[in-house]
Structure formats: C-alpha cells, structure tokens
Scaffold this active site. Sequence first.
Site, PDB file in Angstrom:
ATOM      1  N   ASP A 145      30.274  39.934  48.187  1.00  0.00           N
ATOM      2  CA  ASP A 145      30.205  38.660  48.902  1.00  0.00           C
ATOM      3  C   ASP A 145      28.853  38.582  49.605  1.00  0.00           C
ATOM      4  O   ASP A 145      28.536  39.435  50.438  1.00  0.00           O
ATOM      5  CB  ASP A 145      31.348  38.589  49.916  1.00  0.00           C
ATOM      6  CG  ASP A 145      31.397  37.278  50.669  1.00  0.00           C
ATOM      7  OD1 ASP A 145      30.831  36.292  50.174  1.00  0.00           O
ATOM      8  OD2 ASP A 145      32.011  37.249  51.753  1.00  0.00           O
ATOM      9  N   ASP A 201      28.897  32.716  45.218  1.00  0.00           N
ATOM     10  CA  ASP A 201      28.274  34.006  45.519  1.00  0.00           C
ATOM     11  C   ASP A 201      29.254  35.165  45.605  1.00  0.00           C
ATOM     12  O   ASP A 201      28.835  36.306  45.790  1.00  0.00           O
ATOM     13  CB  ASP A 201      27.541  33.909  46.859  1.00  0.00           C
ATOM     14  CG  ASP A 201      28.499  33.636  48.011  1.00  0.00           C
ATOM     15  OD1 ASP A 201      29.149  32.580  47.999  1.00  0.00           O
ATOM     16  OD2 ASP A 201      28.607  34.487  48.907  1.00  0.00           O
ATOM     17  N   GLU A 202      30.528  34.889  45.475  1.00  0.00           N
ATOM     18  CA  GLU A 202      31.562  35.896  45.751  1.00  0.00           C
ATOM     19  C   GLU A 202      32.361  36.182  44.487  1.00  0.00           C
ATOM     20  O   GLU A 202      32.710  35.270  43.744  1.00  0.00           O
ATOM     21  CB  GLU A 202      32.476  35.364  46.849  1.00  0.00           C
ATOM     22  CG  GLU A 202      33.640  36.258  47.224  1.00  0.00           C
ATOM     23  CD  GLU A 202      34.578  35.582  48.213  1.00  0.00           C
ATOM     24  OE1 GLU A 202      35.524  36.242  48.656  1.00  0.00           O
ATOM     25  OE2 GLU A 202      34.373  34.378  48.518  1.00  0.00           O
TER      26      GLU A 202
END
Length: 355
Positions: A8, A103-104
């Site tokens: 993350d 983004d995770e």
Amino acid sequence: MRKIIHCDCDCFYASVEMRDDPSLRGRPLAVGGRPETRGVIATCNYEARAFGVRSAMPTARALQLCPQLLLLPPDFERYRVASRQILAIYRDYTALVEPLSLDEAYLDVSGVDRCKGSATLMADEIRARIRAEVGITASAGIAPSKFVAKVASDWNKPDGQFVVRPDEVDAFVAALPVKKIFGVGKVTAARLQRLGVQTCGDLRAWSLAELAQAFGSFGASLYRLCRGIDERPVCPDRIRKSLSIETTYVTDLPDLAACRAELRVLIEAFRERFGRARETRPVHKAVVKIRFSDFTRTTAECVCEAPDEQVWLALLDEAHARKSRPVRLLGIGVRFAEDEGAVAGAGQISLDFAD
C-alpha cells in the site's frame, strides 16, 4: 503455508503531488474537492494528519482543523500513470496480484523463487523499486493470510513493513481491536463494545452459534477472523459486484420533486457508464442511495433484472419517505447476480431506460 504480501503506497495522491513539486514537502497537503462544492478529502499527507485531517472528511471540516492546509484538485491521469508503474512492479514478482485500488494490492508469492523464496525480502525489494522507479514510498505487511497481511501493512507506516509469521498469527490477532476485523464498521464495533468485546481475544469467548444468533451470516466470519483464519485466495481478476453513480449537490435538493427531477439526470449518466462497462452478467437488484442534509444515509433496493426509470423512482420515494429532509447526495446503481442460480432464468442484461 501461504505467503501473502499486502502493499500500500503512503498517501498515494498526495505523494505523487509532492514528488512532482518538491516545494510541497513538509507542508500540510490534501487532495480533494473544494469546500464551496461540498467536496471531500481524497487523501492527505502526514503533516495534515497531525491536525486531524483524514480521508473522506468534508473539505470544509479539514480547513477548520488546519487553516493552512494546501488543497489541490485531483489529477487522475498522473495517478493512473504511477499506478501502472506500481502494478507492473508487483506483477514482476507474481501473476497472483489482486489490486484493491490504484496503488494497493495483495500479492501471493507462495512458491516464488525470487529473493531465495523470502516474502520479507521480496516486500523490501518491491518497496525499494517503487521508491526508485516511481518516486514515492510504500508500506507492506507480510503474513499467511490476506486479513493479517492488510493489518500488518499499517503497522510501520509510512515507508515500513511488518511481518507476522505463521506461529505469531494467533497472538497477533488476539490483541487486535475488533474494529480491525474485515467487515466490522463503526456500528458493529460499537455494538460489540456494548457487549463487552474490545479485542479479537474477547470475541473468541463467543461460540459460533452465539455469533450467528447475534450477527446472522456475518457471525461465521467473525468467528473465523477473530482466530486469524482467513482462507480467501488472492484473485487477480476480481469480479465487480455492483455498478453505481452518485452526485453531491452544491445546494441541497429541497424536496422529493427536486430529487425525482435529478434522478432522471442520474439515470442518463448511469446508462452511459453501464454501456462503457460492457457488463454481461445479469442484474439482480436495483439500488437508490440518499444522504440527507443531516449527513444520515439510507439505501433502498429491490430484486429487479431490468430496472427502468419507474423502478428507481419507486425506490427513491421509499428512501426519501424515511426522513423527508433536504438531500445533499443522490445515487443509483445495480447489484449483479453473484452466480447463475441467483436469478433463475435470467438472460442477457438489457436495461430499458424511459425517456
């Protein structure tokens, strides 16, 4: 034993902004909508968080907490470019990557030979590559399950990682507050606390039958997760469960008539979005969501294979009648059938929108 990494990036949108404009570093910064349009904070850096600013907070409230807050509009094209770089790095280590956002993601690196098979070393290397190639930092959690890996990724934020080994899972989970359990929101957490349950260890005193009686089908999940049992696989191709669209209004919609007029605008926008999604699974339910002027929310839904304007209008009438207050947010959507048996005999999706 599985090896799961949850990666993350740290305050992703804000990090991209600070990367592209280093003069923003060290100053309280948020990305989000303007207060005069009732915007909310999408993300903020750690300097802003020190003032109590948080994601999903109304921008007006964030500026009250931090008058010197620098507020930037989101630039999703730049964020998507960074996201593609990040996901490419993830997929360089395993094909089993389950993105949760730009983004995770979860990565299942069980059986991967890189870094001598060490998930800890792989996570460290992935984070170093994100820093070098993308120019932002990321944090990671490493554990035998998705639930524990996600909790662990928060342990040493920002720019850190935390490992929970198989023989440490039981003690690690037992000490966690129940609000850390996947699916436990504010309402369920408050209810558990009223019942004397503060930690996952406390919850283990409840039998499966007792939890099922108190929490219905969610009781089984509580029983497993408070013991650190999570066998959910990492799914590279997550199936969309719903599709929706919503609008927050600059001025509250004063009454039901105004809401019904705006609903027709939403239906047209939803039709366009549904067409772009090219979804072929059958629709199972139609949904209308309302947030009233006092920030309370309600949702009305019904089983319907081909919702039209009249279906959504009826749901709007039902939801609005619960409070009959001015409305600040209105949304509509559909939930898809989770399997073929959910809507027996359903054929190709065909939404018929009235003009």
